[in-house]
Design an enzyme around this catalytic site. Sequence first.
Site, PDB file in Angstrom:
ATOM      1  N   ASP A  58       0.768  -1.248   0.000  1.00 55.30           N
ATOM      2  CA  ASP A  58       0.000   0.000   0.000  1.00 55.30           C
ATOM      3  C   ASP A  58       0.806   1.308   0.000  1.00 55.30           C
ATOM      4  O   ASP A  58       1.801   1.420   0.720  1.00 55.30           O
ATOM      5  CB  ASP A  58      -0.845   0.102   1.277  1.00 55.30           C
ATOM      6  CG  ASP A  58      -1.625  -1.149   1.580  1.00 55.30           C
ATOM      7  OD1 ASP A  58      -1.614  -2.081   0.787  1.00 55.30           O
ATOM      8  OD2 ASP A  58      -2.249  -1.177   2.653  1.00 55.30           O
ATOM      9  N   TRP A 104       5.971 -10.384   1.135  1.00 53.50           N
ATOM     10  CA  TRP A 104       5.465  -9.606   2.260  1.00 53.50           C
ATOM     11  C   TRP A 104       6.148 -10.120   3.538  1.00 53.50           C
ATOM     12  O   TRP A 104       6.381 -11.320   3.696  1.00 53.50           O
ATOM     13  CB  TRP A 104       3.935  -9.790   2.360  1.00 53.50           C
ATOM     14  CG  TRP A 104       3.279  -8.871   3.343  1.00 53.50           C
ATOM     15  CD1 TRP A 104       2.809  -7.622   3.084  1.00 53.50           C
ATOM     16  CD2 TRP A 104       3.019  -9.118   4.725  1.00 53.50           C
ATOM     17  NE1 TRP A 104       2.281  -7.075   4.217  1.00 53.50           N
ATOM     18  CE2 TRP A 104       2.384  -7.975   5.252  1.00 53.50           C
ATOM     19  CE3 TRP A 104       3.261 -10.195   5.587  1.00 53.50           C
ATOM     20  CZ2 TRP A 104       1.992  -7.871   6.573  1.00 53.50           C
ATOM     21  CZ3 TRP A 104       2.867 -10.087   6.910  1.00 53.50           C
ATOM     22  CH2 TRP A 104       2.239  -8.935   7.394  1.00 53.50           C
TER      23      TRP A 104
END
Length: 493
Positions: free
Chosen positions: A39, A63
Site C-alpha cells: 500500500d 510480504w
Amino acid sequence: MISEALQRARDYESRYAPLIPDTERPLFHATPSVGWMNDPNGFSFYRGECHLFYQYHPYSCEWGPMHWGHLKTKDFIRWERLPVVLAPDKLYDSAGCFSGSAQELPDGRHLLLYTGVRRKGETDVQTQCVAVGDGVNYEKYPLNPVLDETDLPQGGSRADFRDPKLWASDSGYDAVIGNRTPDGSGAALLFHSPDGFQWTFARTLDRSQNRYGRMWECPDYFPLGGRQILFVSPQDMAPIGLEFHAGNGVVCLIGEEGKSGFVRQAVQAVDYGIDFYAPQTLLTPDGRRVMIGWMQNWNTVGHRLPGCRWFGQMSVPRELSLRDGRLTQAPVRELEQYRGEAVRYRGVPLEGPLTLPGVRGRVLDMTVSVRPAGDRLRAFRLYIAEGKGYETALRWDPEEGVMELDRSGSGICQDVVHARRFPVQAEDGGLTLRVVLDRFSVEVFASGGRAAASAVLCTPQEADGIRFEADGAALLDVEKYELVFDGREGESR
Ligand code: FRU
C-alpha cells in the site's frame, strides 16, 4: 535515535538498491528501493513537496514484517528515493508498522499516523500510533499507542482495526479507520483529534453489513464536486455484476454529510482492471484531489518477474473529479510535460486489423478514438505489448457496452486472473480510450476517465507492437506520445 532495526534496514537498502539497474524498473511509476512494496502510505504535501511512503519489506520480494519505505516527488512523475523511516522496533508495532497517513503540523513537523501490530497469543492486536519527523527522520511518539481497543465502539474488533487516514479539519484533525464489526464485516470509523496526538472516537461513517466485502481496509474520506466520497478496500468481496469482481477490490461510496453522518447515494468501482488496491488521496496546493493506488492485487501477487529484486509498483497518480455523479479519473496533468513528439492519425478507415507507422512502444501516452463508419461498428480491439507471441488485448463490444482487458498473453505463466470485463457504454456509437504504458504496466482510461482499468505486465520489452482491429467498419483517430525522460525515449531504454 535510530533503532537497530531501522539502521539495519537503512544499511540493507543503501547496499542493495543501487544494484538494481534502472532498465529493470518502470520509468515513472513508483517502485520500492529493494524488496517488497504494498500500500501507499502517508501520501501528503510537506514543505512544498509531495511525500509518498509505502508498506515495505526490504529483505525479500515477499510480504514480511512491515516497514515504511519513503519517496518524494515534485511533480508526481519523477520520484526521489529517501531512506526507510519506520521499522517494527517497539512492542506495540513488533509485528509490523501497517498502513497509515501523514499531515504537516503547524509547528513545521511532519506527523505520521500508522497502525502498530503486535502478536498476542494467537491473535494480532492492532493499535494506532504516531511518529513525527522532518521529512527524513521520524521518531515514534513516547505515548504510543494513541488509539487502542478501548477506543472502539461496542463489538469492534481489536484484531482488525487499521489503516488510519487523517486530514486537517476546522477544529484539528479527523481520521477514518477501518474496523471489523460483530457481524464479521467491515466499517469505516471516524475519529477526532485537536492536535494529531490525542484521539477520540466520533462516529461510524458507514458499514459493509456483509454487502461490500468483509473487512474494510484502507478507507479514505474526502469532499469532491460538492459530495462526500468514502473509499474502502474490502477483503472477500462477492461479485456484483460487472461492477465488482470477487476478492479484494476498491469501492467508492458517493454520498453527502447528513445531520447524523454520511448518507450513501451511489456506489461504484474505482478501478475495473486486475491490479489496483488500497488507494490514498491528497489535496494539492492548487486544489486537485489526487489518488495513488498499489498496482497489484493480493490474489495474484504470487507472480514475480524472473530474477527481479523489487516487487510491487504504484499506479500513476490520478486526478479525481465527479462528473454526472460518477467518479472520473485522469493521469495527473504533469505527465503531459514528459510527452515527446506526437504521432497523429485522423479518420483512418478501420476494417479488420491495422498497424500504423510510428505507433508502437512500451512507455507512452496514447489516445485512441473509434467511431462507426456508415455500417454498424460491431467490435473494436486494441492490442498492445504485442510481438514474439505476446499480446495484451482490450476488446470492446459497443452493443453490450462491455470492455474486456485480457493480459493472458502478457508473460505471466501462472494460473491467476488474466481478464476482466467491465461496463463501457458507447458515446455516439464510438469510444475514446487513453492508454498509459510504462514497461511493466498498462493503465486504461475509457470514456473520458469514467472507467479506469490497470494491470501489470511481464511481457518482454521487445514486444512493443500496437494493433487495431474492428468488426464492421470504423474510423480511427490516434494521438500517440512517447514519454521521454532525461532526453531518452522510453522505448529505447
Ligand atoms: C492492505 C493491507 C492493510 C494493512 C497492510 C499490511 O493491503 O492489508 O490493511 O495495513 O496491507 O501490509
